[in-house]
Design a protein around this motif. Sequence first.
Motif, PDB file in Angstrom:
ATOM      1  N   ALA A  46      78.934  -1.223  43.967  1.00 19.91           N
ATOM      2  CA  ALA A  46      79.652  -2.060  44.933  1.00 19.91           C
ATOM      3  C   ALA A  46      80.889  -1.349  45.468  1.00 19.91           C
ATOM      4  N   ASP A  47      81.597  -0.664  44.613  1.00 23.62           N
ATOM      5  CA  ASP A  47      82.792   0.082  44.998  1.00 23.62           C
ATOM      6  C   ASP A  47      82.448   1.041  46.136  1.00 23.62           C
ATOM      7  N   SER A  48      81.350   1.744  45.979  1.00 22.97           N
ATOM      8  CA  SER A  48      80.910   2.692  47.006  1.00 22.97           C
ATOM      9  C   SER A  48      80.503   1.973  48.290  1.00 22.97           C
ATOM     10  N   LEU A  49      79.689   0.924  48.154  1.00 21.97           N
ATOM     11  CA  LEU A  49      79.210   0.186  49.321  1.00 21.97           C
ATOM     12  C   LEU A  49      80.329  -0.500  50.093  1.00 21.97           C
ATOM     13  N   LEU A  50      81.339  -0.963  49.364  1.00 22.44           N
ATOM     14  CA  LEU A  50      82.459  -1.660  49.992  1.00 22.44           C
ATOM     15  C   LEU A  50      83.562  -0.707  50.455  1.00 22.44           C
ATOM     16  N   GLY A  51      83.405   0.586  50.181  1.00 25.97           N
ATOM     17  CA  GLY A  51      84.399   1.569  50.594  1.00 25.97           C
ATOM     18  C   GLY A  51      85.740   1.403  49.909  1.00 25.97           C
ATOM     19  N   ARG A  52      85.715   1.059  48.621  1.00 24.75           N
ATOM     20  CA  ARG A  52      86.959   0.845  47.877  1.00 24.75           C
ATOM     21  C   ARG A  52      87.486   2.122  47.213  1.00 24.75           C
ATOM     22  N   HIS A  53      86.788   3.225  47.402  1.00 23.86           N
ATOM     23  CA  HIS A  53      87.268   4.551  46.977  1.00 23.86           C
ATOM     24  C   HIS A  53      87.638   4.642  45.501  1.00 23.86           C
ATOM     25  N   GLY A  54      86.849   3.998  44.649  1.00 27.77           N
ATOM     26  CA  GLY A  54      87.060   4.084  43.204  1.00 27.77           C
ATOM     27  C   GLY A  54      88.030   3.072  42.644  1.00 27.77           C
ATOM     28  N   ARG A  55      88.680   2.301  43.495  1.00 28.26           N
ATOM     29  CA  ARG A  55      89.696   1.357  43.009  1.00 28.26           C
ATOM     30  C   ARG A  55      89.087   0.238  42.175  1.00 28.26           C
ATOM     31  N   MET A  56      87.873  -0.195  42.521  1.00 30.18           N
ATOM     32  CA  MET A  56      87.232  -1.253  41.733  1.00 30.18           C
ATOM     33  C   MET A  56      86.919  -0.741  40.331  1.00 30.18           C
ATOM     34  N   CYS A  57      86.380   0.459  40.246  1.00 28.01           N
ATOM     35  CA  CYS A  57      86.075   1.050  38.931  1.00 28.01           C
ATOM     36  C   CYS A  57      87.349   1.254  38.122  1.00 28.01           C
ATOM     37  N   ASP A  58      88.379   1.753  38.779  1.00 25.67           N
ATOM     38  CA  ASP A  58      89.648   1.970  38.085  1.00 25.67           C
ATOM     39  C   ASP A  58      90.199   0.659  37.515  1.00 25.67           C
ATOM     40  N   ALA A  59      90.080  -0.415  38.289  1.00 25.83           N
ATOM     41  CA  ALA A  59      90.596  -1.714  37.843  1.00 25.83           C
ATOM     42  C   ALA A  59      89.830  -2.226  36.630  1.00 25.83           C
TER      43      ALA A  59
END
Length: 80
Positions: A46-59
Amino acid sequence: GISRSTAAAFITTCALFPEQDEMAVAQRLRRASPTATPNLRLVATADSLLGRHGRMCDAIEAIGRGADAYEGTPFHMPFA
């Protein structure tokens, strides 16, 4: 749920409210469910698809693994 459903709750919130900070969403998830351990593979996709640049994984990595549990306990997580 402990893994997939908590990942879905986190992902859905991030997708529906793109202006919300990923860390704040993850912290709300942790407060709502001490056992939540969102599936990192789902979050990464989802992080990749939503263009969150790793921030979702980091959180999700920042809130760490939830408390040990045999099964999840239903919870309510406010969107904002």
